[in-house]
Write a protein that holds these residues in place. Structure first.
Motif, PDB file in Angstrom:
ATOM      1  N   LYS A  26       0.567  -1.249  -0.016  1.00 30.27           N
ATOM      2  CA  LYS A  26      -0.074   0.097  -0.196  1.00 30.27           C
ATOM      3  C   LYS A  26       0.782   1.511   0.085  1.00 30.27           C
ATOM      4  CE  LYS A  26      -4.597  -1.556   1.270  1.00 30.27           C
ATOM      5  NZ  LYS A  26      -4.904  -2.153   2.298  1.00 30.27           N
ATOM      6  N   PRO A  27       1.703   1.360   0.861  1.00 31.92           N
ATOM      7  CA  PRO A  27       2.834   2.662   0.810  1.00 31.92           C
ATOM      8  C   PRO A  27       3.271   3.092  -0.441  1.00 31.92           C
ATOM      9  CG  PRO A  27       3.348   1.174   2.613  1.00 31.92           C
ATOM     10  CD  PRO A  27       2.470   0.418   1.742  1.00 31.92           C
ATOM     11  N   ILE A  28       3.721   2.056  -1.415  1.00 30.44           N
ATOM     12  CA  ILE A  28       4.376   2.409  -2.475  1.00 30.44           C
ATOM     13  C   ILE A  28       3.123   2.600  -3.830  1.00 30.44           C
ATOM     14  CG2 ILE A  28       6.459   1.884  -2.097  1.00 30.44           C
ATOM     15  CD1 ILE A  28       6.045  -0.327  -4.160  1.00 30.44           C
ATOM     16  N   GLU A  29       2.067   2.145  -3.581  1.00 30.59           N
ATOM     17  CA  GLU A  29       1.124   2.210  -4.703  1.00 30.59           C
ATOM     18  C   GLU A  29       0.862   3.460  -5.227  1.00 30.59           C
ATOM     19  OE1 GLU A  29      -2.413  -0.309  -3.684  1.00 30.59           O
ATOM     20  OE2 GLU A  29      -2.782  -0.720  -5.922  1.00 30.59           O
ATOM     21  N   PRO A  30       0.395   4.434  -4.411  1.00 34.41           N
ATOM     22  CA  PRO A  30       0.004   5.879  -4.547  1.00 34.41           C
ATOM     23  C   PRO A  30       1.306   6.278  -5.500  1.00 34.41           C
ATOM     24  CG  PRO A  30      -0.122   5.577  -2.330  1.00 34.41           C
ATOM     25  CD  PRO A  30       0.428   4.348  -2.576  1.00 34.41           C
ATOM     26  N   ILE A  31       2.441   6.067  -4.922  1.00 36.10           N
ATOM     27  CA  ILE A  31       3.740   6.601  -5.828  1.00 36.10           C
ATOM     28  C   ILE A  31       3.507   6.068  -7.288  1.00 36.10           C
ATOM     29  CG2 ILE A  31       6.441   6.635  -5.618  1.00 36.10           C
ATOM     30  CD1 ILE A  31       5.956   6.489  -2.685  1.00 36.10           C
ATOM     31  N   LEU A  32       3.715   4.777  -7.498  1.00 38.16           N
ATOM     32  CA  LEU A  32       3.360   4.140  -8.723  1.00 38.16           C
ATOM     33  C   LEU A  32       2.372   5.002  -9.454  1.00 38.16           C
ATOM     34  CD1 LEU A  32       4.117   0.448  -7.987  1.00 38.16           C
ATOM     35  CD2 LEU A  32       5.474   2.362  -8.174  1.00 38.16           C
ATOM     36  N   THR A  33       1.165   4.991  -9.058  1.00 36.56           N
ATOM     37  CA  THR A  33      -0.069   5.542  -9.618  1.00 36.56           C
ATOM     38  C   THR A  33       0.224   7.144 -10.325  1.00 36.56           C
ATOM     39  OG1 THR A  33      -1.704   4.105  -8.219  1.00 36.56           O
ATOM     40  CG2 THR A  33      -2.411   5.891  -9.409  1.00 36.56           C
ATOM     41  N   LYS A  34       0.823   7.938  -9.160  1.00 36.08           N
ATOM     42  CA  LYS A  34       1.138   9.244  -9.647  1.00 36.08           C
ATOM     43  C   LYS A  34       2.351   9.340 -10.692  1.00 36.08           C
ATOM     44  CE  LYS A  34       3.262  13.329  -7.490  1.00 36.08           C
ATOM     45  NZ  LYS A  34       4.201  13.770  -6.210  1.00 36.08           N
ATOM     46  N   PHE A  35       3.289   8.368 -10.546  1.00 35.54           N
ATOM     47  CA  PHE A  35       4.035   8.435 -11.763  1.00 35.54           C
ATOM     48  C   PHE A  35       3.554   8.116 -12.924  1.00 35.54           C
ATOM     49  CE2 PHE A  35       6.894   5.874 -14.370  1.00 35.54           C
ATOM     50  CZ  PHE A  35       8.038   6.552 -14.670  1.00 35.54           C
ATOM     51  N   HIS A  36       2.590   7.116 -13.078  1.00 36.97           N
ATOM     52  CA  HIS A  36       1.980   6.551 -14.087  1.00 36.97           C
ATOM     53  C   HIS A  36       1.076   7.567 -14.779  1.00 36.97           C
ATOM     54  CE1 HIS A  36       0.744   3.530 -17.118  1.00 36.97           C
ATOM     55  NE2 HIS A  36      -0.531   3.685 -16.494  1.00 36.97           N
ATOM     56  N   GLN A  37       0.111   8.363 -14.027  1.00 38.76           N
ATOM     57  CA  GLN A  37      -0.624   9.346 -14.734  1.00 38.76           C
ATOM     58  C   GLN A  37      -0.036  10.461 -15.295  1.00 38.76           C
ATOM     59  OE1 GLN A  37      -3.675   8.779 -14.711  1.00 38.76           O
ATOM     60  NE2 GLN A  37      -3.516   7.197 -13.296  1.00 38.76           N
ATOM     61  N   GLN A  38       1.309  10.886 -14.598  1.00 35.02           N
ATOM     62  CA  GLN A  38       2.119  11.880 -15.602  1.00 35.02           C
ATOM     63  C   GLN A  38       2.815  11.279 -16.651  1.00 35.02           C
ATOM     64  OE1 GLN A  38       2.139  14.953 -14.549  1.00 35.02           O
ATOM     65  NE2 GLN A  38       3.361  15.347 -16.585  1.00 35.02           N
ATOM     66  N   TRP A  39       3.161   9.945 -16.510  1.00 34.40           N
ATOM     67  CA  TRP A  39       3.828   9.369 -17.784  1.00 34.40           C
ATOM     68  C   TRP A  39       2.890   9.264 -18.998  1.00 34.40           C
ATOM     69  CZ3 TRP A  39       2.857   5.270 -20.976  1.00 34.40           C
ATOM     70  CH2 TRP A  39       3.968   4.782 -21.710  1.00 34.40           C
ATOM     71  N   LEU A  40       1.744   8.932 -18.536  1.00 32.48           N
ATOM     72  CA  LEU A  40       0.677   8.766 -19.628  1.00 32.48           C
ATOM     73  C   LEU A  40       0.292  10.125 -20.209  1.00 32.48           C
ATOM     74  CD1 LEU A  40      -2.110   6.580 -17.979  1.00 32.48           C
ATOM     75  CD2 LEU A  40      -0.747   5.997 -19.923  1.00 32.48           C
ATOM     76  N   ILE A  41       0.585  11.191 -19.526  1.00 37.25           N
ATOM     77  CA  ILE A  41       0.442  12.625 -20.200  1.00 37.25           C
ATOM     78  C   ILE A  41       1.830  12.732 -21.053  1.00 37.25           C
ATOM     79  CG2 ILE A  41       0.172  15.297 -19.649  1.00 37.25           C
ATOM     80  CD1 ILE A  41      -1.114  14.247 -17.079  1.00 37.25           C
ATOM     81  N   ASP A  42       3.014  12.521 -20.491  1.00 42.93           N
ATOM     82  CA  ASP A  42       4.271  12.767 -21.212  1.00 42.93           C
ATOM     83  C   ASP A  42       4.286  12.116 -22.478  1.00 42.93           C
ATOM     84  OD1 ASP A  42       4.607  14.859 -19.172  1.00 42.93           O
ATOM     85  OD2 ASP A  42       5.986  13.376 -18.029  1.00 42.93           O
ATOM     86  N   TYR A  43       3.956  10.748 -22.285  1.00 34.53           N
ATOM     87  CA  TYR A  43       4.212   9.896 -23.406  1.00 34.53           C
ATOM     88  C   TYR A  43       3.072   9.531 -24.247  1.00 34.53           C
ATOM     89  CZ  TYR A  43       8.895   9.759 -21.488  1.00 34.53           C
ATOM     90  OH  TYR A  43      10.207   9.791 -21.224  1.00 34.53           O
TER      91      TYR A  43
END
Ligand SMILES: O=C(O)CCC(=O)C(=O)O
Length: 246
Positions: free
Chosen positions: A25-42
């Motif tokens: 659980k502690p790292i899940e929101p970090i991965l989600t945050k990274f992924h959301q931005q990645w989807l925008i950038d790429y």
């Protein structure tokens, strides 16, 4: 008890329910945050082909605290005993990857060995896989179809048909079925360790979301593949107290 023998002969180790559910659980929101931005950038690359991102620990979309939480997860107690058992000598963290489904649901997966993308000749690859160790630690955050792999091929070369399929030659396609393929389905909480050098492919579907941690032999051949930006700074390293980093 870690089944070293099984890894040595098969090239992979599947550990069901390796994690307590709250440990992810502690790292899940970090991965989600990274992924959301990645989807925008790429956006364009995602829509046309990409099924993974990488280098989370050097991302500018994460804060210093989030980066440190990722490093603590990587260097924590979970993986150290496994790494010490599976690697014959010293080893280092290489990088992170995040795997998800293709945008185009018709997009086909592809059999490969990671080593085929290094620019080495076939002969060099055949020689290297006999001794080199590059390990994926796959951590699914969703139940998924998992990975299909060919047991034992981390140390042995392809059958002729397998090489034709993997390289998409002699009338074969990289997504064709292979007789020796073995599917390892994964559930959230499981851990799959497999050699990057073995013949494998991802199985898409169910909105998969998997973090892969990569580790390599600490050798002069593999060190150049490490980008120090993905490793902690010397100040961060002091907090981590781990031999996994440069
Ligand atoms: O999950 C995938 O799509 C492919 C995984 C893979 O090939 C890898 O981790 O090297």
């Amino acid at each position: 008890m870690i089944q070293l023998n099984s890894y040595t002969t098969e090239g992979y180790l599947y550990i069901p329910q390796f994690f307590q559910l709250e440990e992810l659980k502690p790292i899940e929101p970090i991965l989600t945050k990274f992924h959301q931005q990645w989807l925008i950038d790429y956006q364009e690359d995602y829509r046309t082909r990409l099924i993974n991102s990488h280098s989370l620990t050097s991302s500018t979309s994460l804060s210093e605290e989030e980066r440190m939480l990722l490093f603590q997860f990587i260097a924590g107690n979970h993986f150290q005993p496994l790494l010490s058992t599976l690697f014959p000598a010293k080893f280092l963290f290489l990088n992170t990857q995040l795997f998800f489904d293709p945008f185009n649901t018709e997009q086909k997966n592809y059999w490969h060995r990671d080593i085929q993308y290094t620019g080495m000749s076939i002969e060099e690859q055949q020689k290297s896989i006999l001794t080199q160790n590059v390990l994926h630690f796959r951590i699914p955050f969703q139940d998924e179809e998992g990975i299909e792999l060919i047991p034992g091929t981390h140390r042995s070369w392809d059958l002729e048909e397998e090489q034709d399929v993997r390289l998409g030659q002699n009338g074969k396609k990289p997504s064709d079925a292979l007789v020796r393929g073995k599917q390892i389905k994964l559930k959230r909480g499981d851990l799959l360790i497999f050699s990057a050098n073995m013949i494998h492919r991802g199985l898409y579907g169910n909105n998969r979301f998997s973090l892969d941690l990569l580790f390599v032999d600490d050798s002069p051949i593999l060190r150049p593949f490490i980008d120090s930006k993905n490793h902690p700074t010397s100040k961060e390293k002091k907090q981590l107290n781990s031999t996994l980093f440069l």
